[in-house]
Write a protein that holds these residues in place. Structure first.
Motif, short mmCIF file in Angstrom:
data_model
loop_
_atom_site.label_atom_id
_atom_site.label_comp_id
_atom_site.label_asym_id
_atom_site.label_seq_id
_atom_site.Cartn_x
_atom_site.Cartn_y
_atom_site.Cartn_z
N THR A 139 21.04 28.13 109.31
CA THR A 139 21.70 29.19 109.35
C THR A 139 22.94 28.89 109.36
O THR A 139 23.46 28.17 110.14
CB THR A 139 21.17 30.27 110.20
N ASP A 140 23.68 29.81 108.81
CA ASP A 140 25.52 29.68 108.84
C ASP A 140 25.82 30.91 109.80
O ASP A 140 26.16 32.05 109.44
CB ASP A 140 25.97 29.95 107.55
N THR A 164 22.19 31.07 104.34
CA THR A 164 21.44 29.96 104.54
C THR A 164 22.09 28.93 104.11
O THR A 164 22.42 28.89 102.81
CB THR A 164 19.86 29.95 104.24
N LEU A 165 22.30 27.48 104.69
CA LEU A 165 22.88 26.49 104.05
C LEU A 165 21.84 25.08 103.97
O LEU A 165 20.92 25.03 105.03
CB LEU A 165 24.00 26.00 105.00
N TRP A 167 21.85 21.51 103.20
CA TRP A 167 22.69 20.38 103.21
C TRP A 167 22.20 19.27 102.29
O TRP A 167 20.88 18.91 102.95
CB TRP A 167 22.92 20.03 104.52
N PRO A 180 26.89 21.03 100.91
CA PRO A 180 26.23 22.10 101.19
C PRO A 180 25.79 23.30 100.09
O PRO A 180 26.76 23.18 99.19
CB PRO A 180 27.12 22.83 102.04
N GLU A 182 25.05 27.03 99.77
CA GLU A 182 24.61 28.50 100.50
C GLU A 182 24.04 29.58 99.72
O GLU A 182 24.46 29.70 98.58
CB GLU A 182 26.17 28.97 100.84
N THR A 190 23.13 31.65 94.96
CA THR A 190 23.58 30.48 95.46
C THR A 190 24.74 29.94 94.96
O THR A 190 25.54 30.12 93.99
CB THR A 190 22.54 29.27 95.12
N GLY A 193 28.73 24.03 97.59
CA GLY A 193 30.33 23.76 97.97
C GLY A 193 30.73 22.53 97.63
O GLY A 193 30.61 21.87 96.66
N PRO A 200 26.08 18.21 108.84
CA PRO A 200 26.06 19.52 109.32
C PRO A 200 25.87 19.59 110.78
O PRO A 200 25.19 18.79 111.46
CB PRO A 200 24.82 19.95 108.54
#
Length: 209
Positions: A139-140, A164-165, A167, A180, A182, A190, A193, A200
């Motif tokens: 979770t971000d 939610t990320l 990775w 990432p 997102e 989505t 990144g 992370p």
């Protein structure tokens, strides 16, 4: 009157053959396939670690978008469950309408797989999965929590309130790189990144949904 030319009118002819359009499900499947095939532009030989991790990100993001589209079109919920040990994930219907449990036909589903699930392993994409790994799903938030799944609702939203990320990682020379993806909690859309060498941050190793 003699010698007077009569004006002739033309009306567009209509074909008697009915024209069949694509159904929404067919369009969704086409979009998903195009997204996955986007990763195939990576050269078969000599793909760099950044290329591999970006290609894997395109595949993951496309499948999440596919799950979101199914949720919206069927007014239900769909679940993407990640399995880091297998370096992949499974898409299933998680709503109450059991008639939707069988997923639409998909050319990427193996004959041995259940029709109620779409199993995606990055190793099935050798020019991507040989180097790209699912590193973490968190979770971000200020204290990120590790999670194991993302559920998309009928409005396209996720069933958690924070982003939610996902990775992804790969090995570039002597260092690990991370990328990432997102997932917006309101829209379910989505965003891929930028590549970083910073791992992370995970506050809790205890998985949750």
């Amino acid at each position: 009157m003699p010698g007077t030319a009569k004006k002739r009118t033309f009306s567009p002819t209509r074909s008697s053959r009915p024209r069949r359009g694509l159904t929404l499900v067919e369009i969704l499947i086409t979009v998903a396939i195009l997204g996955i095939l986007a990763a195939a532009i990576i050269p078969q030989f000599g793909a760099t670690a950044p290329d591999q991790v970006r290609g894997a990100a395109q595949i993951v993001a496309s499948d999440i978008d596919y799950a979101r589209s199914l949720a919206i079109s069927n007014n239900s919920t769909y679940l993407v469950t990640f399995d880091k040990s297998r370096n992949g994930y499974v898409l299933t219907h998680s709503g109450t309408n059991t008639s939707l449990d069988d997923l639409p036909d998909n050319p990427f589903r193996k004959p041995s797989d259940d029709s109620k699930s779409l199993i995606v392993l990055l190793s099935d994409f050798p020019h991507v999965g040989s180097g790209a790994k699912i590193a973490a799903i968190v979770t971000d938030e200020p204290s990120p929590q590790e999670v194991t799944s993302i559920e998309l609702g009928a409005l396209g939203q996720t069933t958690r309130t924070q982003p939610t990320l996902i990775w992804l990682s790969s090995r570039a020379g002597a260092e690990d790189i991370y990328l990432p993806i997102e997932v917006n909690p309101v829209t379910g859309l989505t965003t891929i990144g930028e590549i970083t060498t910073v791992a992370p941050n995970i506050s809790s190793a205890l998985p949750s949904t």
